[in-house]
Scaffold this motif. Sequence first.
Motif, PDB file in Angstrom:
ATOM      1  N   THR A  18       5.208  34.404  36.798  1.00  0.00           N
ATOM      2  CA  THR A  18       6.091  33.563  37.599  1.00  0.00           C
ATOM      3  C   THR A  18       6.714  34.347  38.739  1.00  0.00           C
ATOM      4  OG1 THR A  18       6.582  32.189  35.670  1.00  0.00           O
ATOM      5  CG2 THR A  18       8.122  32.073  37.514  1.00  0.00           C
ATOM      6  N   CYS A 269      14.208  23.338  40.893  1.00  0.00           N
ATOM      7  CA  CYS A 269      14.334  24.630  40.206  1.00  0.00           C
ATOM      8  C   CYS A 269      15.680  25.308  40.460  1.00  0.00           C
ATOM      9  CB  CYS A 269      13.188  25.578  40.586  1.00  0.00           C
ATOM     10  SG  CYS A 269      11.539  24.924  40.223  1.00  0.00           S
ATOM     11  N   ALA A 279      12.505  29.640  36.954  1.00  0.00           N
ATOM     12  CA  ALA A 279      11.152  29.098  36.844  1.00  0.00           C
ATOM     13  C   ALA A 279      10.408  29.794  35.721  1.00  0.00           C
ATOM     14  CB  ALA A 279      10.391  29.264  38.166  1.00  0.00           C
ATOM     15  N   HIS A 285      13.437  22.589  32.815  1.00  0.00           N
ATOM     16  CA  HIS A 285      13.298  21.945  34.125  1.00  0.00           C
ATOM     17  C   HIS A 285      13.417  20.428  34.013  1.00  0.00           C
ATOM     18  CE1 HIS A 285      10.323  20.244  37.193  1.00  0.00           C
ATOM     19  NE2 HIS A 285      11.299  20.727  37.934  1.00  0.00           N
ATOM     20  N   HIS A 287      11.921  17.500  35.094  1.00  0.00           N
ATOM     21  CA  HIS A 287      10.683  17.047  35.723  1.00  0.00           C
ATOM     22  C   HIS A 287      10.827  15.568  36.111  1.00  0.00           C
ATOM     23  CE1 HIS A 287       6.436  15.980  36.192  1.00  0.00           C
ATOM     24  NE2 HIS A 287       6.170  17.274  36.268  1.00  0.00           N
ATOM     25  N   ASN A 300       1.710  26.529  34.383  1.00  0.00           N
ATOM     26  CA  ASN A 300       3.057  26.214  34.832  1.00  0.00           C
ATOM     27  C   ASN A 300       3.756  27.452  35.381  1.00  0.00           C
ATOM     28  OD1 ASN A 300       5.493  24.412  34.968  1.00  0.00           O
ATOM     29  ND2 ASN A 300       6.268  25.982  33.592  1.00  0.00           N
ATOM     30  N   GLN A 304       5.018  27.003  39.052  1.00  0.00           N
ATOM     31  CA  GLN A 304       6.455  26.831  39.209  1.00  0.00           C
ATOM     32  C   GLN A 304       7.087  28.022  39.917  1.00  0.00           C
ATOM     33  OE1 GLN A 304       8.807  26.200  35.621  1.00  0.00           O
ATOM     34  NE2 GLN A 304      10.108  24.752  36.713  1.00  0.00           N
ATOM     35  N   TYR A 319       9.438  19.707  42.132  1.00  0.00           N
ATOM     36  CA  TYR A 319       8.329  20.268  41.371  1.00  0.00           C
ATOM     37  C   TYR A 319       7.874  19.212  40.372  1.00  0.00           C
ATOM     38  CZ  TYR A 319       5.649  23.353  38.318  1.00  0.00           C
ATOM     39  OH  TYR A 319       4.640  23.925  37.563  1.00  0.00           O
TER      40      TYR A 319
END
Length: 419
Positions: A18, A269, A279, A285, A287, A300, A304, A319
């Motif tokens: 990430t 985020c 993230a 998160h 969504h 992800n 992300q 996102y």
Amino acid sequence: MSQAAGGPGIVIVGGAMTGGNAAVTLREEGYRDRVTLIGRETGIPFGRPPLSKTYLRSEEDLTDWYVRPASWYAEHDVDRLAGSTVAVIDTAAHTVRLSSGQELPYQKILIATGGQNRRLGLPGAGLPGLHYLRTVGECEAIKAEAVAGRRAVVVGMSFIGSEVAASLAQLGVQVTTIFPGRFPLERVLGEDLGAIFAAIHRGNGVELLAGEQVAAFEGTERLEAVTTASGARIPCDFAVAGVGIEPVIPAFAGQPVAQDNGVLVDELCRASAADVYAAGDVANHLHPLFGRVRVEHYNNAEKQGAAAARSILGSAAPYDYIYSFWSDQYDHKLEYVGHVTKWDEFVVRGSLQEGRLVGFYLVNGVVRAAAGLDRGGDPELDRGSEMAAAARLVADQAQPSPGQLADEQVDLWSLGKEA
């Protein structure tokens, strides 16, 4: 790239997939100020999937899994503080203090600290020979144990446990697995697919002790056997526990950062404290489609991290990635799109008996997720595949009839809103 501009810049806490993708995206989007990447591990950011599969079996190195080659970071003025841990993030002062005592200012900060293995607090759990798998070092320790003819116990049969059990069996290790459910992967995939994977593992010589719990690990100087709550004793040379991960959340001072099973972030985020983002595995998160969820899969983490970087730079795009992941076990490939924890109906296109199918998870008639087993067509790479079509159905919140989903003569692409 020329030398990055001075000032506090952007600090990324977490030097894995990430964080690495966030750093790359910042530079690709034209950000020229300072970028600092702080990571607990000493290596460069990379993807972990091979650690339970091809790398564990010594079939592949990690080169193709690096976010970028080692030279990229210096060439693009990304300051890597590898092997470093954060003591505290002061959200009021906009500073990060490392365990070494070094203090760094930030303009904005991304929390990408990922997760850590849950540890078993059972008698004998400290014996040498009990392994966990998340880092390269942990993988190397398992590889050193995985000699043909030796005996291993795998604790837990979710994805890490299932993939490790498969890899060890392929290496000639005698594998016994212990897990609380009826079938491997049942919690995520359901009974029908779980039963298929149970048959696959048994067909490759793996013993499944389903509905069991580990009571203790036995041994004098190192692990010699595992005992279960029902009283069974399984002699072994080593064991691997895959019982899930928990998010690694750094300590905060100053303005509070809301947390609940990770750092709570919105659709962009953003955390509750100003200029703080999160993230990857650590982010819980919001969504736009699935609601609040914390996802631990490679795809992800990759996507992300990039999305959070764009949000940091001012993007207002939520996102809304339709989650996907895959799992390779023996010569079988599972692909999954969407997200669901409970469902009303499971509709099969293909054959459960032959183990080649796409299964659709419906909630109140809406397609919320789909799993494909040995049907081919990566939803990330092959936009014409069944799984790509399934991802579109999930994104559209489509409500086709179960008969249409099951009928292989019906084009899945014709069932979505954009058909």
